[in-house]
Write a protein that holds these residues in place. Structure first.
Motif, short mmCIF file in Angstrom:
data_model
loop_
_atom_site.label_atom_id
_atom_site.label_comp_id
_atom_site.label_asym_id
_atom_site.label_seq_id
_atom_site.Cartn_x
_atom_site.Cartn_y
_atom_site.Cartn_z
N VAL A 21 0.85 -1.20 0.00
CA VAL A 21 0.00 0.00 0.00
C VAL A 21 0.88 1.24 0.00
O VAL A 21 0.61 2.20 -0.72
N SER A 22 1.95 1.22 0.78
CA SER A 22 2.87 2.35 0.81
C SER A 22 3.51 2.58 -0.56
O SER A 22 3.60 3.72 -1.03
N ASP A 23 3.93 1.50 -1.22
CA ASP A 23 4.52 1.62 -2.56
C ASP A 23 3.50 2.11 -3.58
O ASP A 23 3.83 2.92 -4.46
N LEU A 24 2.26 1.63 -3.48
CA LEU A 24 1.21 2.09 -4.39
C LEU A 24 0.92 3.57 -4.19
O LEU A 24 0.73 4.32 -5.15
N ALA A 25 0.89 4.01 -2.94
CA ALA A 25 0.66 5.43 -2.64
C ALA A 25 1.77 6.28 -3.23
O ALA A 25 1.51 7.34 -3.82
N ALA A 26 3.01 5.82 -3.11
CA ALA A 26 4.14 6.57 -3.67
C ALA A 26 4.08 6.63 -5.19
O ALA A 26 4.33 7.67 -5.80
N LEU B 42 -5.85 3.14 -9.70
CA LEU B 42 -5.09 2.02 -9.14
C LEU B 42 -4.70 1.04 -10.24
O LEU B 42 -3.54 0.61 -10.30
N VAL B 43 -5.64 0.70 -11.09
CA VAL B 43 -5.35 -0.21 -12.20
C VAL B 43 -4.26 0.39 -13.10
O VAL B 43 -3.33 -0.30 -13.51
N ALA B 44 -4.34 1.69 -13.36
CA ALA B 44 -3.33 2.35 -14.20
C ALA B 44 -1.95 2.25 -13.55
O ALA B 44 -0.96 1.94 -14.22
N GLU C 216 3.55 0.17 -13.83
CA GLU C 216 4.78 -0.18 -13.11
C GLU C 216 5.30 -1.54 -13.57
O GLU C 216 4.58 -2.32 -14.19
N HIS C 217 6.54 -1.83 -13.21
CA HIS C 217 7.12 -3.14 -13.51
C HIS C 217 6.26 -4.22 -12.85
O HIS C 217 5.85 -4.05 -11.68
N PRO C 218 5.95 -5.29 -13.56
CA PRO C 218 5.02 -6.31 -13.03
C PRO C 218 5.41 -6.89 -11.67
O PRO C 218 4.54 -7.29 -10.90
N PRO D 149 2.72 -10.48 -5.58
CA PRO D 149 1.43 -11.15 -5.81
C PRO D 149 0.23 -10.28 -5.49
O PRO D 149 -0.87 -10.51 -5.97
N ALA D 150 0.42 -9.25 -4.67
CA ALA D 150 -0.70 -8.36 -4.31
C ALA D 150 -1.26 -7.68 -5.56
O ALA D 150 -2.46 -7.44 -5.65
N ALA D 151 -0.39 -7.37 -6.51
CA ALA D 151 -0.84 -6.70 -7.74
C ALA D 151 -1.82 -7.59 -8.50
O ALA D 151 -2.88 -7.12 -8.93
N ALA D 152 -1.48 -8.85 -8.64
CA ALA D 152 -2.36 -9.77 -9.35
C ALA D 152 -3.69 -9.92 -8.62
O ALA D 152 -4.75 -9.97 -9.25
N GLU D 153 -3.63 -9.97 -7.30
CA GLU D 153 -4.86 -10.11 -6.52
C GLU D 153 -5.75 -8.86 -6.68
O GLU D 153 -6.96 -8.99 -6.84
#
Length: 88
Positions: A21-26, A64-66, A71-73, A78-82
């Motif tokens: 979540v922290s990385d996604l926020a950044a 969020l999807v964007a 970003e690099h896959p 695994p949280a990204a895929a979920e």
């Protein structure tokens, strides 16, 4: 086990590790100058880090999807895929 943050993705709740979540926020904050949706997403995710949960509307889910797709896959693991499965 890592602490998880509950994210309500327009009706579907997913537990996401705090560090993700922290990385996604950044990542969303890095795009905040280009997109108001990204700015809003960043703010909501940062609040979630404090409260332990957040609810995202359709606009924030699209941002969020964007972020996940731009970003690099492997960046979010695994949280990204979920998350992507939850919004599909």
């Amino acid at each position: 086990m890592a602490e998880t943050i509950e994210i309500d993705l327009d009706g579907k709740v997913v537990g996401v590790p705090r560090d993700v979540v922290s990385d996604l926020a950044a990542a969303a904050a890095a795009r905040a100058g280009v997109s108001e949706r990204h700015r809003d997403l960043s703010l909501r995710l940062n609040r979630a880090l404090e409260s332990g949960h957040t609810s995202l509307g359709q606009a924030e889910v699209r941002a969020l999807v964007a972020v996940l797709e731009e970003e690099h896959p492997d960046r979010f693991g695994p949280a990204a895929a979920e998350l992507l499965r939850a919004v599909a």
